[in-house]
Structure formats: C-alpha cells, structure tokens
Design an enzyme around this catalytic site. Structure first.
Site, PDB file in Angstrom:
ATOM      1  N   LYS A  35       0.848  -1.209   0.000  1.00 23.11           N
ATOM      2  CA  LYS A  35       0.000   0.000   0.000  1.00 23.11           C
ATOM      3  C   LYS A  35       0.878   1.251   0.000  1.00 23.11           C
ATOM      4  O   LYS A  35       2.086   1.158   0.248  1.00 23.11           O
ATOM      5  CB  LYS A  35      -0.926  -0.032   1.222  1.00 23.11           C
ATOM      6  CG  LYS A  35      -0.197   0.012   2.553  1.00 23.11           C
ATOM      7  CD  LYS A  35      -1.131  -0.322   3.722  1.00 23.11           C
ATOM      8  CE  LYS A  35      -0.378  -0.287   5.036  1.00 23.11           C
ATOM      9  NZ  LYS A  35      -1.173  -0.809   6.161  1.00 23.11           N
ATOM     10  N   TYR A 242      16.514  29.854   9.268  1.00 16.60           N
ATOM     11  CA  TYR A 242      15.336  30.542   9.816  1.00 16.60           C
ATOM     12  C   TYR A 242      15.414  30.640  11.333  1.00 16.60           C
ATOM     13  O   TYR A 242      15.838  29.693  12.006  1.00 16.60           O
ATOM     14  CB  TYR A 242      14.067  29.783   9.424  1.00 16.60           C
ATOM     15  CG  TYR A 242      13.666  29.990   7.977  1.00 16.60           C
ATOM     16  CD1 TYR A 242      13.386  31.262   7.492  1.00 16.60           C
ATOM     17  CD2 TYR A 242      13.574  28.912   7.115  1.00 16.60           C
ATOM     18  CE1 TYR A 242      13.014  31.440   6.161  1.00 16.60           C
ATOM     19  CE2 TYR A 242      13.194  29.080   5.791  1.00 16.60           C
ATOM     20  CZ  TYR A 242      12.924  30.361   5.324  1.00 16.60           C
ATOM     21  OH  TYR A 242      12.555  30.533   4.015  1.00 16.60           O
TER      22      TYR A 242
HETATM   23  C1  LIG Z   1      -0.452  -1.798   6.837  1.00 20.90           C
HETATM   24  C2  LIG Z   1      -1.099  -3.070   7.180  1.00 20.90           C
HETATM   25  C3  LIG Z   1      -0.354  -4.261   7.212  1.00 20.90           C
HETATM   26  C4  LIG Z   1       1.158  -4.276   7.148  1.00 20.90           C
HETATM   27  O1  LIG Z   1       1.637  -3.799   8.380  1.00 20.90           O
HETATM   28  P1  LIG Z   1       3.203  -3.694   8.700  1.00 20.90           P
HETATM   29  O2  LIG Z   1       3.231  -3.277  10.137  1.00 20.90           O
HETATM   30  O3  LIG Z   1       3.740  -2.636   7.814  1.00 20.90           O
HETATM   31  O4  LIG Z   1       3.817  -5.007   8.468  1.00 20.90           O
HETATM   32  C5  LIG Z   1      -1.051  -5.458   7.376  1.00 20.90           C
HETATM   33  N1  LIG Z   1      -2.381  -5.468   7.530  1.00 20.90           N
HETATM   34  C6  LIG Z   1      -3.139  -4.329   7.542  1.00 20.90           C
HETATM   35  C7  LIG Z   1      -4.609  -4.424   7.736  1.00 20.90           C
HETATM   36  C8  LIG Z   1      -2.520  -3.094   7.379  1.00 20.90           C
HETATM   37  O5  LIG Z   1      -3.252  -1.983   7.398  1.00 20.90           O
END
Ligand SMILES: *Cc1c(COP(=O)(O)O)cnc(C)c1O
Length: 346
Positions: A35, A242
């Site tokens: 994702k 800054y």
């Molecule tokens: C993002 C996510 C994962 C992966 O999680 P990690 O901690 O990055 O391994 C797995 N399942 C769901 C439902 C997620 O939202």
C-alpha cells in the site's frame, strides 16, 4: 546533478521477504503489503520483484493502488484491497480482478448488489476499532462467508510483544473464526514476530519488507543521497537558517544540500541528532530544515563531497525517524516525489 537520488535495493526487499517467510512454517503463505505506493518505494517495481521471487498475494489500501500492482504483476497473483468496496470502486475491482476486504454490513450489501460474482474477503474487528465487522455483525453472516477468499483481522499492539491486547485479539479472532474452512490471516510484520499461534494461513508483512522495525533483522533497503549546492565559512557568533536558531561557537564550514521538508525530510529533523553522512563520516544538521534545503556542519571534513547521505546503512529509516520523534513508516511513506528513484536488482 541537482536532484537527490533515492536508491531502492529490490534485492534487499526480496531478501527481507524470504527472511520473514522463513520464520513461518512452510504451510503458511507469506504475502506482501504494498500500500501507499509500496511504502513510498514504488509499488509496481516492488511488487514485480516480489512476484518474481514467489509472492502470490498482495495487499493494498485502495482500489487505485491495486490497479498499479495488477499492471506490474500480471493476472495470477491475488490482490486484496483493505478498504473494501468504496463508492466508486466496483468498476476497478471487477476490471482488474481485485479482491475487496468487506468491512461493514453496508459494504456487504453493496457487494452483493453490485459484484455478486466477484471474489471477496472479510475483515474482522477484534479490538483495534478501525476497520472490520464487529463480532455481532459477523455472527449473523458467518454461515454465508464460507466462500470468502480470506478472513483477516489486524493487531493494534503487535510491535509491543508484552502488550496484553495481542493475546486478547488472538483469542477474539479464534473465537470468531474457529471451525471455518476459509483461509485466515492476523499477522503483519509485528505479528509474525509474536510467534506461530499468530500466523494462521497467511501473514501480511509490510514495513519489515522495506527494512523497518519491528523486524530488526531486516536488511536496509534505501539510500538517500543529497547534492551539496554550496559551502560557506562562518565566523564565531554567526547564525544559520530561519529564526537564527543555530549559532557558530567556532569557525564553522556550512554545506547547504538540496532537499527539505517538501521532500519528506520533516522540519522536526532540524537541530536534532540527525546526521548527514560524507561517506562514513557523520556531520550534524544545524539550523532549521527549510522547504528545499538543509544546512550541515562540515567543518571537520577534509574535503566536502558532491553528495551527502541522509539514509544509509549508518542512519536507517528508524534512526532518522527517532531523531524527529516519529516512526520509520512515516519517514518511508513521506519520501518525496522530487527524488530520482534508482533501483538495484531491477
Ligand atoms: C499496513 C497493514 C499491514 C502491514 O503492516 P506492517 O506493520 O507494515 O507489516 C497489514 N495489515 C493491515 C490491515 C494493514 O493496514
């Protein structure tokens, strides 16, 4: 060269997937979560490399991300969509052969009306209270869910092995799904490390593939190299950046490099413990991080290089995250669109 270069080691991602896969029994499938554009590293490239290495299931957050992954991996791998079936998703889900994880009674109804012949999965809420069917909602349709492709739930505290909620969610997941013949999945990266009772039929690591904690044994995946634009010599008492926040206490040489908070190098990294690296030599960031620029104390270098690194084997995403009081996930997924992305193992 005026552009910062983000180098992504696909071989390291594949090695991390193999290492996570090796923790699980051979009858447990190890999927890959890609994702947010593969945690900022390029979902298409990452998914293609992982599919070649044997990954058969991918997870994305939304349907549009699934389209990019489908184009990269061809028709065979399964692609699951965590957000399920959102208002305008039916067309993409059907056309690109995606599997929505249905999260609510409303999504179930919409699915049955709009995509009755499509494959689907179900996400259960076992205590995180973010996505998924509540126990009472699931019990009413459990009998009809035997043809789901996958039933999943997500742990809220898996990066804290001692946290009591891990076992509570495990028990709840078992109570809701025991006796069903549908493949089940509970563990992301943290859950894999909690032990085999958390693995079920499929595990879904994300951050561990990309070299992030809690999978401390993982290989570093990213290197981020920032070009030096100019250097200057400061007298004692002169200030940098800054708000004139940093003041020279000795004659100081300052290098200015070409990246800033608009590139995901967030402002909280300024004036803190974060370093830029000239080869193996760390140089402190001084003054505030600007939108497009970072200033570094290079006084102790014999020669200022053309480029300095902010992510490398010395300063991993998690170390850089700590310096800015955040987590590696946020550093990865904030990596800027202006970087030139270069891939090792392409
Ligand atoms: C993002 C996510 C994962 C992966 O999680 P990690 O901690 O990055 O391994 C797995 N399942 C769901 C439902 C997620 O939202």
């Amino acid at each position: 060269m005026t552009t910062a270069i983000l180098t992504i080691d696909l071989n390291a991602i594949v090695a991390n997937w193999r290492a996570l896969d090796a923790i699980c029994a051979s009858n447990v499938e190890t999927a890959a979560v890609v994702k947010a554009d593969g945690y900022g590293l390029g979902a298409g490239k990452v998914a293609e490399a992982l599919a070649k290495a044997g990954v058969r299931s991918f997870f994305v957050a939304m349907a549009e991300e699934g389209v990019a992954v489908r184009k990269a991996v061809g028709n065979d791998p399964a692609i699951y969509v965590f957000s399920g079936l959102m208002a305008t998703d039916a067309g993409l889900i059907h056309d690109y052969n995606l599997i929505p994880m249905l999260n609510s009674p409303a999504q179930l109804v919409k699915f049955r009306m709009g995509l009755p012949d499509n494959a689907y999965g179900i996400q259960l809420d076992t205590g995180m209270n973010r996505l998924g069917l509540e126990p009472s909602e699931f019990m009413m349709m459990r009998d009809k869910a035997e043809n789901a492709a996958q039933i999943i739930s997500h742990l809220a505290c898996a990066d804290e092995p001692e946290h009591a909620q891990n076992k509570q969610q495990l028990d709840q997941f078992n109570a809701m799904t025991n006796g069903m013949s549908v493949p089940r999945s509970l563990a992301a990266t943290g859950g894999i490390l909690l032990g085999p009772e958390y693995h079920f039929d499929l595990v879904r690591p994300g951050v561990g593939l990309y070299g992030g904690e809690p999978f401390k044994a993982g290989k570093a995946v990213v290197n981020l190299s920032l070009p030096v634009i100019q250097t200057r010599q400061l007298e004692v008492g002169e200030t940098v950046g800054y708000a004139a926040l940093w003041q020279a206490k000795r004659p100081t040489k300052i290098a200015t490099v070409a990246a800033g908070y608009a590139d995901g190098l967030i402002r909280a990294m300024g004036n803190g413990p974060a370093m830029l690296w000239a080869g193996n030599t760390p140089c402190p960031i001084v003054g505030r991080v600007s939108m497009d620029l970072i200033t570094v104390d290079v006084t102790d270098l014999n020669k200022v290089p053309d480029c300095m690194e902010i992510l490398n084997q010395h300063q991993t995403v998690d170390l850089l995250a700590q310096s800015a009081d955040t987590i590696g996930y946020e550093i990865l997924t904030s990596l800027g669109a202006r970087y030139k992305r270069a891939y090792i193992g392409d």
